[in-house]
Each structure stands twice: as C-alpha cells, then as structure tokens.
Scaffold this motif. Sequence first.
Motif, PDB file in Angstrom:
ATOM      1  N   ARG A 157       1.576   4.360  -3.363  1.00 42.58           N
ATOM      2  CA  ARG A 157       1.349   5.412  -3.367  1.00 42.58           C
ATOM      3  C   ARG A 157       2.094   6.615  -4.225  1.00 42.58           C
ATOM      4  O   ARG A 157       1.909   7.904  -4.609  1.00 42.58           O
ATOM      5  CB  ARG A 157       1.684   6.326  -1.981  1.00 42.58           C
ATOM      6  CG  ARG A 157       0.717   5.780  -1.006  1.00 42.58           C
ATOM      7  CD  ARG A 157       0.742   6.399   0.429  1.00 42.58           C
ATOM      8  NE  ARG A 157      -0.128   5.713   1.305  1.00 42.58           N
ATOM      9  CZ  ARG A 157      -0.355   6.627   2.578  1.00 42.58           C
ATOM     10  NH1 ARG A 157       0.385   7.706   2.681  1.00 42.58           N
ATOM     11  NH2 ARG A 157      -1.172   5.912   3.448  1.00 42.58           N
ATOM     12  N   HIS A 158       3.144   5.736  -4.726  1.00 46.29           N
ATOM     13  CA  HIS A 158       3.905   6.426  -5.993  1.00 46.29           C
ATOM     14  C   HIS A 158       3.479   6.028  -7.485  1.00 46.29           C
ATOM     15  O   HIS A 158       3.795   5.073  -7.778  1.00 46.29           O
ATOM     16  CB  HIS A 158       5.376   5.992  -5.769  1.00 46.29           C
ATOM     17  CG  HIS A 158       6.073   6.252  -4.248  1.00 46.29           C
ATOM     18  ND1 HIS A 158       6.906   7.224  -4.158  1.00 46.29           N
ATOM     19  CD2 HIS A 158       5.975   5.400  -3.325  1.00 46.29           C
ATOM     20  CE1 HIS A 158       7.473   7.361  -3.053  1.00 46.29           C
ATOM     21  NE2 HIS A 158       6.982   6.235  -2.433  1.00 46.29           N
ATOM     22  N   GLU A 171       0.872  -0.985  -0.063  1.00 45.99           N
ATOM     23  CA  GLU A 171       0.084  -0.023  -0.049  1.00 45.99           C
ATOM     24  C   GLU A 171       0.701   1.123   0.123  1.00 45.99           C
ATOM     25  O   GLU A 171       0.641   2.250  -0.777  1.00 45.99           O
ATOM     26  CB  GLU A 171      -0.886   0.072   1.177  1.00 45.99           C
ATOM     27  CG  GLU A 171      -1.915  -0.903   1.299  1.00 45.99           C
ATOM     28  CD  GLU A 171      -2.787  -1.180   2.375  1.00 45.99           C
ATOM     29  OE1 GLU A 171      -2.447  -0.526   3.536  1.00 45.99           O
ATOM     30  OE2 GLU A 171      -3.887  -1.832   2.303  1.00 45.99           O
ATOM     31  N   ARG A 172       1.932   1.403   0.869  1.00 44.23           N
ATOM     32  CA  ARG A 172       2.729   2.436   0.811  1.00 44.23           C
ATOM     33  C   ARG A 172       3.631   2.504  -0.700  1.00 44.23           C
ATOM     34  O   ARG A 172       3.702   3.757  -1.082  1.00 44.23           O
ATOM     35  CB  ARG A 172       3.790   2.121   1.929  1.00 44.23           C
ATOM     36  CG  ARG A 172       4.698   3.484   2.022  1.00 44.23           C
ATOM     37  CD  ARG A 172       3.880   4.571   2.529  1.00 44.23           C
ATOM     38  NE  ARG A 172       4.349   5.876   2.546  1.00 44.23           N
ATOM     39  CZ  ARG A 172       3.748   7.053   2.990  1.00 44.23           C
ATOM     40  NH1 ARG A 172       3.019   6.903   3.556  1.00 44.23           N
ATOM     41  NH2 ARG A 172       4.340   8.069   2.517  1.00 44.23           N
ATOM     42  N   ASP A 223      11.357   6.708   0.837  1.00 38.62           N
ATOM     43  CA  ASP A 223       9.995   6.819   1.409  1.00 38.62           C
ATOM     44  C   ASP A 223       9.606   5.529   1.957  1.00 38.62           C
ATOM     45  O   ASP A 223       9.243   5.486   3.489  1.00 38.62           O
ATOM     46  CB  ASP A 223       8.877   7.057   0.297  1.00 38.62           C
ATOM     47  CG  ASP A 223       7.246   7.077   0.948  1.00 38.62           C
ATOM     48  OD1 ASP A 223       7.126   7.701   1.744  1.00 38.62           O
ATOM     49  OD2 ASP A 223       6.688   6.171   0.557  1.00 38.62           O
TER      50      ASP A 223
END
Length: 317
Positions: A230-231, A226-227, A276
């Motif tokens: 985000r890109h 999920e992280r 990130d």
Amino acid sequence: MTTQAAPADRAALTRSAAYASIATALFLAVLKGWATWRTGSSAMLGSLADTALDLVASLATLAGVWIAAQPADEEHRFGHGKAEALAAVFQVMLIALSASGIAFRAISHLIEGGETAAAEEGIAVSLLAIVATFALLAWQRHVIRRTGSLAVRTDNVHYQSDLLLNLAVIAALVLDQYLGFSRADPLFGLAIAAWLLWGAWRAASEAIDQIMDREWPEDKRQRFVERAARHPELTNLHDLRTRTSGTRDFVQFHVDLPGTMTVAQAHEIIERVEADLCSHFPEMELLIHIDPQGHVDEPDNPLAETDEFEKLEKDAQ
C-alpha cells in the motif's frame, strides 16, 4: 461489545486464570488419584495422568511465559521468547512417557485380564471433575474476552478436551461393571493414551517450528506483503524473512529506493512504513534494509531476490 482491560488489569487477570488452572489441576489430581486406587480403572488412570500433566504443563507454561516476558539483555538481544517453546518440549516428553505407561498397563489388562471396582465412586469423581472443569472454562472465557490472551486461550482449548476424557472414564466404568463388557476399560485406556500422544505430537510440532524459526503461515505472510504494497514509495520488496519467538514476531526485508535519494529522505519513508506495519502487526520487531534501485544482492538466490510485490500481482491474476 467487550471492553479490553488496562495493562495492569490484564496482567492480574491472566495470572488469576493461570492460578485457577493450577488449583483446579491440583484438586482433580488428588481426587482422581483416590478414584484410581478405588476402581483400578485404566481409563481413570489415563484421566489422572492427563490431569497430572495439566498441572505440570500449567507450571511449565507459567515459568516459560515468565521467562519469555523478560526484556532483551546483553546475552539475549532478541529477547527470551523461545523459553515458551522449550517449556513445551519438556511437556511433550512428560506426555509421551505417561501415555506409554498407560498403554502398557491397558495392554496388560487386555492380555492377562483385570477387574475394575467401585464404579459409583469413579463415576462420582468424574462428574465432579466435569463440574470443576466447566467452572474453570467459564472463568478462562471471561479472561479471554477481557485480555485476548493467547496463553489462556490455548489452556482453555486443552481443558475442553479434559471434558471428553472424563466422559470416557464414565463410559468405560458403565460398560465394564453394569453391562458386562470387561474389555471396555483397557480399550478406553488405550484410546486415552492415543489421545495424549496425538496432543504431544501437535505440541511438539509447534515447539519445533518456533525453535527452527519456521516462516509465518502463508496467509499471514501474504497479508503482511499486501499491507506493505500500500506504500507507493516501495517499488520492490525482496529477501522477506519471518519468524515467531514466544509472543513476538520478527520480520526483515529489503526494499529498493532511488540511489539519488538522501539518507534523510529514505529514513523518513522507512519510518513511515515501519509505523504502519507495526500498527497492523503488533508485538513485531521489524528490520528494513534499503538497496539502491537496480542493485542485486544474490543473483543466483531466488529466496533473496524474489520480488514479493510481483509475486502478489501474479497470484491475484
């Protein structure tokens, strides 16, 4: 709000918690050894064995954590994190042997009969052990608040179970000598042996998972995907592999980027993604492989070619 300790203070605090654990185990081992000799109680013997294992576990954990903290070298390029798992395997072997011995003695008492004595001394020792354990737990909780140490938190959970063992010894002696239930002591001894074996099984499972490079739990894996999702530059994420070694996580995956993109442009994107992800998953070593869009590495291997972003969207529907 709790203030996190500085790195130097954190090391000193975690060491102090480890030394306190060892000192408490030494004190209680001597105390319970005397009480076992005085009472002849199987339950007290079980409590003594658990305390002795606490001491060995604390020493083995210190050794494992110290080795695991050593930086990577020419012979161990991925670091030394699995030393903690090896220390755990050693502890499990000791626990299994001790639990078997306690169970054998308890069964002998059930079959042949056996008497306990000096209930007052045994109960007094158990109460003193409870007080000492409460003091250790209080200090460990302080260290956990200041450092967030996983090792100290795990040790804290283990010592919480010691409180139950000491209460079991008191119950066995009271039932045996004051209420006339002669089978109470060996039955509590068997229960303690079963408790130790259950703890050994759980510890073995965790150690084997690390040694065998088991994937992260599904919820942690999903949070990672999920992280990464985000890109917007990343349109595909596949061949995701995760594992844990000691206190460090290792992750690698493939992403698709346009084949016309320059090496410098691709490098800039990957650097931004890595920064990130590593900020949200500390103590992680990350390796990202770039594929040109449309490229298929292993068409017949779903483990390698499954698009984690697509899978994430399906799960959300």
